[in-house]
Design a protein around this motif. Structure first.
Motif, PDB file in Angstrom:
ATOM      1  N   TRP A 717       0.838  -1.201   0.000  1.00 49.03           N
ATOM      2  CA  TRP A 717       0.000   0.000   0.000  1.00 49.03           C
ATOM      3  C   TRP A 717       0.878   1.258   0.000  1.00 49.03           C
ATOM      4  CZ3 TRP A 717      -0.905   4.128   3.339  1.00 49.03           C
ATOM      5  CH2 TRP A 717      -2.072   4.867   3.081  1.00 49.03           C
ATOM      6  N   GLU A 720       2.897   1.639  -3.352  1.00 50.26           N
ATOM      7  CA  GLU A 720       2.122   2.159  -4.483  1.00 50.26           C
ATOM      8  C   GLU A 720       1.850   3.654  -4.362  1.00 50.26           C
ATOM      9  OE1 GLU A 720      -1.353  -0.317  -4.843  1.00 50.26           O
ATOM     10  OE2 GLU A 720      -0.285  -1.809  -6.025  1.00 50.26           O
ATOM     11  N   ARG A 721       1.995   4.186  -3.160  1.00 51.17           N
ATOM     12  CA  ARG A 721       1.761   5.607  -2.972  1.00 51.17           C
ATOM     13  C   ARG A 721       3.045   6.424  -2.889  1.00 51.17           C
ATOM     14  NH1 ARG A 721      -2.041   2.749  -1.955  1.00 51.17           N
ATOM     15  NH2 ARG A 721      -4.210   3.390  -2.028  1.00 51.17           N
ATOM     16  N   SER A 722       4.169   5.781  -3.031  1.00 46.46           N
ATOM     17  CA  SER A 722       5.420   6.526  -2.893  1.00 46.46           C
ATOM     18  C   SER A 722       5.732   7.271  -4.185  1.00 46.46           C
ATOM     19  CB  SER A 722       6.563   5.572  -2.544  1.00 46.46           C
ATOM     20  OG  SER A 722       6.812   4.724  -3.633  1.00 46.46           O
ATOM     21  N   LEU A 787      -7.419   2.790  -4.533  1.00 51.17           N
ATOM     22  CA  LEU A 787      -6.524   3.905  -4.828  1.00 51.17           C
ATOM     23  C   LEU A 787      -6.854   5.130  -3.980  1.00 51.17           C
ATOM     24  CD1 LEU A 787      -6.187   3.566  -8.714  1.00 51.17           C
ATOM     25  CD2 LEU A 787      -4.555   2.868  -6.950  1.00 51.17           C
ATOM     26  N   GLU A 790      -7.204   6.230   2.235  1.00 48.97           N
ATOM     27  CA  GLU A 790      -6.227   7.120   2.830  1.00 48.97           C
ATOM     28  C   GLU A 790      -5.401   6.482   3.935  1.00 48.97           C
ATOM     29  OE1 GLU A 790      -8.204  10.757   3.674  1.00 48.97           O
ATOM     30  OE2 GLU A 790      -8.289  11.260   1.539  1.00 48.97           O
TER      31      GLU A 790
END
Ligand code: ADP
Ligand code: MG
Length: 885
Positions: A717, A720-722, A787, A790
């Motif tokens: 998780w 994928e947000r980095s 996606l 939060e």
């Protein structure tokens, strides 16, 4: 009736198979099964469907031949390409008479006559209509590839054909009787025609089909198509490059482009990543312009569009970049460019893809002529020069008749479009003006539009360079190829039957495959194949033929599919090459544990039938079903979606190996890309780790004490947000290749679930007593939901629920702490739980918690694990606690 474009008529007349139309059609008319063999490029795929169409198959009106023509391909790449080609050749439009269907794409009109599809699609159709009523003939193409689906289809059809024949006879009788009795039949006589089967193969090795009496009691006739094959000169390397074959390929291609006459170059590499990487290196080299190297996993700007950013403008612009003029540059700068690149290498290359352990033994004792007189000993330094050596020695001049010695021939790559033979008048110093190049990638995951680019004409004077995975080996014929560069490897599925984990690794191809690859160079004229391995290595280490997929891949899914189609005794199924009986038993055992089969009868349960409709492995299907079911009872859609999205991430996490990299002390020689240590070593030498960071505390922030799977999901998780994926992996000691794959797989699973939520899932009823239909609303657009998430944390209820779901999917991998240990637990608990013994239901010996597992601090009584890793002891990894109910 059929009106082909003039250009097509012309090129067709050159295909040997066209002369054999009558012979082929007679064989098909007189037999239920016909096998057609012919080298790749002989015209099987594009012509045989046309023969059938012209003979009246594919129409709904033509009495004994009513029903459409179905053509299957094992690869998605080939489906659209051939559908488009056949539509063009017949002057039809795609989506009207000619249709196609693959997993995520479909274009089939009302008046469909010929349908191209993957073998998986036809297998699914068989599950809903075992008689395949809408077809009059089925062509199974590329049968030599021996994909599981094609093998199963051949077995299925061998049973179906006699049935259809019998039924069509009966129907005729009934109709005859009715008309004899004076009944007026309205409309045309539509009877079910007998079904014909055409098996097409690029190799002559078809005994598995012809001599298999259980499958075909009457030996089917084999029609051989002669091929116009020009001689192909094979150039072996003096040494086998074990690691960086991509750079070797780069040098070869450069040398060919600079030194040899016009003609397309086809490079065989192993996978999307090395294909894209070589493409961008080639473009960089030939454009003499720095193209920024983007992050791994994203496209460099010059690549063909891919994945998310598929659009035509992108295609156009890529063309402009690759078409850079090279005319003014001299050879020296090209040579310099080669050197520069070699130094760059360590930085550009994130990893070397393959380390083939078996490859390095004793191959230099070659007595082969092509190696023995090679005075360039150090292949690493030789670079482009060595390519020249090879060419001069074994090459064109000496191997073809006459004295056409090209290596010392002045060449203008632009003007000699067909000039292998014609250019030999001028001899003298090497003076080259390499022309433009057009570099295109080709691999299965490439969007269809981009794949079709390889067939488009290139401007005169431009050399086409195609870098491909083995999809170009037999599935696609690219016109105009004169040079083949073969790395000798392919990405293949490797199954560890004891852990049950299969992964794709780079392996040596078979001799038969190498011949196929070389053959690509000899279609338009004499050609050359440059093998990046030695002849000794080829002779000693390459297997003769590739094994059928069925013997290499897990078969739980296949067994479940067969059972759900009513084949109770899978072992009696007429496989072309039967699987190992113990493998079938093991698969049944596993499916019983997943409650997909009834324990006594081994017949599919409701759950099993539901699982078979989801196109993922049975374990994943089982876990997802368990979660779907729980999600049903939740009123709030967002909670339900969270569970589903999380479960999909868990499924992805449990499909790959441990991404948490620990071991930094392994020496580089021992390390492999698989264990992640190679990358670590590189990182270390580059000084990328921040001071004081240890894998332990980097990983700790992701750890969930009840499940390795949840820990990995936390990491995924955040990954994928980095902002920078590579950097994120470096800083957090994550194996970047594993993370890339995992993220890709997660997206794919999301797509599957969302797609199936519309049509399939709502119809599923999981339990006979409770006819609970799945709420498709809960399953729609889980990707979008994921996606936007939060934060990622589980409340205790969700945790338990997911633990149970995992347990349902991996139910045959449960272990219990041995009771003798319990007394000492308090003492043990203060230390690590390395010594705590567990009894697994899968193996006799005691097993242990892997020290790196996030569960190892807790040592719960029951655990379910994903794999057993045998090092000093059998360690469980991918562990999840299971609470007693
Ligand atoms: P096979 O199935 O026997 O390998 P194909 O029918 O695929 O042969 O190809 C026959 C010939 O048609 C090849 O020589 C190739 O050059 C040409 N061809 C096939 N597909 C295309 C295409 N999409 N565009 C241009 N030419 C094609
Ligand atoms: Mg073909």
């Amino acid at each position: 009736q059929v009106c082909r474009p003039e250009e097509v008529e012309k090129s067709r007349s050159n295909l040997p198979i066209v002369m054999m139309e009558q012979e082929i059609m007679e064989a098909i008319n007189e037999n239920l099964v016909v096998i057609i063999c012919g080298e790749t490029g002989s015209g099987k795929t594009s012509q045989v469907p046309q023969f059938l169409y012209e003979a009246g198959y594919g129409s709904s009106m033509c009495g004994g031949r009513s029903g459409i023509i179905g053509v299957t391909q094992p690869r998605r790449v080939a489906v659209l390409a051939t559908a488009k080609r056949v539509a063009y050749e017949l002057n039809f439009c795609l989506g009207c008479e000619i249709g196609f269907q693959v997993r995520h794409d479909r274009k089939i009109g009302e008046h469909n006559c010929i349908k191209f599809m993957t073998d998986g699609i036809l297998l699914r159709e068989l599950q809903t209509d075992f008689l395949l009523r809408k077809y009059s003939v089925i062509i199974l193409d590329e049968a030599h590839e021996r994909s599981i689906n094609t093998d199963i289809l051949i077995g299925m059809l061998s049973r179906l054909l006699p049935l259809r024949q019998k039924l069509s006879g009966q129907q005729c009788q009934v109709q005859q009787q009715r008309s004899d009795q004076g009944e007026l039949l309205s409309g045309p006589l539509i009877s079910m025609a007998p079904l014909k089967l055409v098996i097409m193969s690029a190799t002559l090795r078809v005994e598995d089909f012809t001599l298999n009496k259980r499958m075909f009691p009457i030996t089917p006739p084999v029609v051989e198509v002669p091929t116009r094959q020009y001689p192909v000169t094979i150039h072996f390397s003096s040494k086998t490059e074990l690691c960086d074959y991509e750079t070797r390929a780069l040098k070869k291609v450069c040398a060919i482009h600079q030194k040899l006459p016009a003609g397309g170059i086809l490079v065989f590499l192993t996978g999307q990543r090395d294909v894209e990487s070589l493409c961008s290196r080639l473009r960089k080299k030939f454009s003499f312009q720095r193209i920024p190297i983007l992050e791994r996993g994203k496209n460099s700007p010059c690549l063909m569009s891919n994945g998310a950013n598929e659009n035509t403008t992108k295609l156009e612009s890529s063309n402009l970049i690759v078409g850079k003029e090279l005319g003014e540059l001299d050879l020296e700068s090209i040579a310099n460019a080669v050197d520069i690149d070699d130094q760059d290498n360590g930085l550009i290359e994130e990893e070397s893809d393959a380390s083939l352990g078996s490859a390095d033994s004793g191959e230099e004792s070659s007595s082969d002529v092509s190696d023995s007189d090679d005075d360039v000993q150090n292949s690493d330094e030789a670079g482009a020069v060595q390519v020249e050596e090879t060419i001069v020695k074994h090459g064109i001049g000496t191997n073809l008749q006459g004295s056409e010695s090209f290596s010392v021939t002045a060449h203008d790559g632009v003007s000699t479009s067909h000039g292998m033979r014609g250019d030999s008048q001028k001899t003298g110093t090497v003076l080259k003006v390499p022309g433009k190049v057009c570099v295109l990638p080709l691999y299965a995951m490439l969007p269809a539009l981009a794949q079709l680019r390889v067939f488009a004409d290139v401007p005169k004077g431009t050399r086409l360079i195609i870098v491909s995975t083995n999809v170009a080996e037999t599935s696609l014929t690219i016109p105009g190829i004169r040079y083949v560069v073969d790395c000798g490897r392919a990405k293949e599925r490797e199954l560890n039957r004891s852990t049950g984990i299969s992964k794709f690794t780079v392996q040596w191809i078979s001799k038969a495959s190498a011949e196929q690859r070389a053959g690509r160079a000899g279609r338009t004229g004499p050609g050359h194949c440059y093998r990046l391995y030695s002849s000794a290595h080829f002779n000693n280490n390459f297997p003769e033929f590739s094994a059928p997929e069925l013997s290499k891949a897990p078969i739980e899914g296949t067994v479940l599919t067969l059972k759900c189609m009513g084949i109770d005794k899978v072992i009696n199924f007429p496989f072309p090459t039967p699987p190992d009986p113990t493998a079938v038993q093991e698969a049944e055992k596993c499916l019983v544990a997943l409650s997909a089969l009834q324990p006594s009868t081994k017949l599919p349960t409701q759950i099993g039938k539901a699982m078979a409709t989801i196109p993922v492995t049975p374990r994943h299907a089982r876990m997802l079903l368990a979660v779907f079911q729980e999600a049903q009872s939740l009123k709030k859609s967002s909670k339900a979606k969270f569970l589903v999205a999380y479960a999909i991430a868990v499924a992805a996490a449990l499909s790959l190996e441990n991404p948490f990299v620990k071991n930094l002390s392994i020496s580089p020689e021992k390390s492999t890309p698989e264990n992640g240590c190679m990358e670590d070593q590189k990182l270390k030498t580059r000084g990328s780790y921040s001071k004081g960071a240890t894998p332990g505390n980097a990983h700790a922030k992701f750890f969930n004490p009840t499940s390795d799977a949840f820990s990995v999901v936390n990491a995924l998780w955040a990954y994928e947000r980095s902002n920078s994926l590579e950097q994120f992996c470096r800083e957090n000691f994550l194996h970047s290749k594993t993370m890339i794959e995992m993220s890709k797989l997660r997206k794919q699973l999301s797509q599957i679930v969302s797609r199936y939520s519309k049509n399939v899932f709502p119809k599923l009823s999981l339990f006979e007593e409770k006819q609970d239909m799945l709420n498709s609303e809960h399953l729609a657009d889980v990707e979008g939901f994921w996606l936007q998430l939060e934060r990622i944390s589980l409340d205790p209820d969700q945790e338990v629920l997911l633990q149970r779901a995992i347990c349902a999917g991996w139910a045959d991998r449960v272990a219990r702490r041995l009771s003798s240990q319990v007394k000492n637990m308090t003492k043990e608990a203060s230390k690590s739980h390395k010594a705590v013994r567990y009894q697994s239901c899968a193996v006799q010996e005691a097993v242990f918690l892997h020290p790196s597992s996030s569960v190892s601090k807790v040592a719960p009584e029951f655990v379910v694990y994903n794999e057993l890793i045998h090092t000093s002891r059998p360690y469980m990894w991918g562990i999840t606690c299971v609470k007693e109910e």
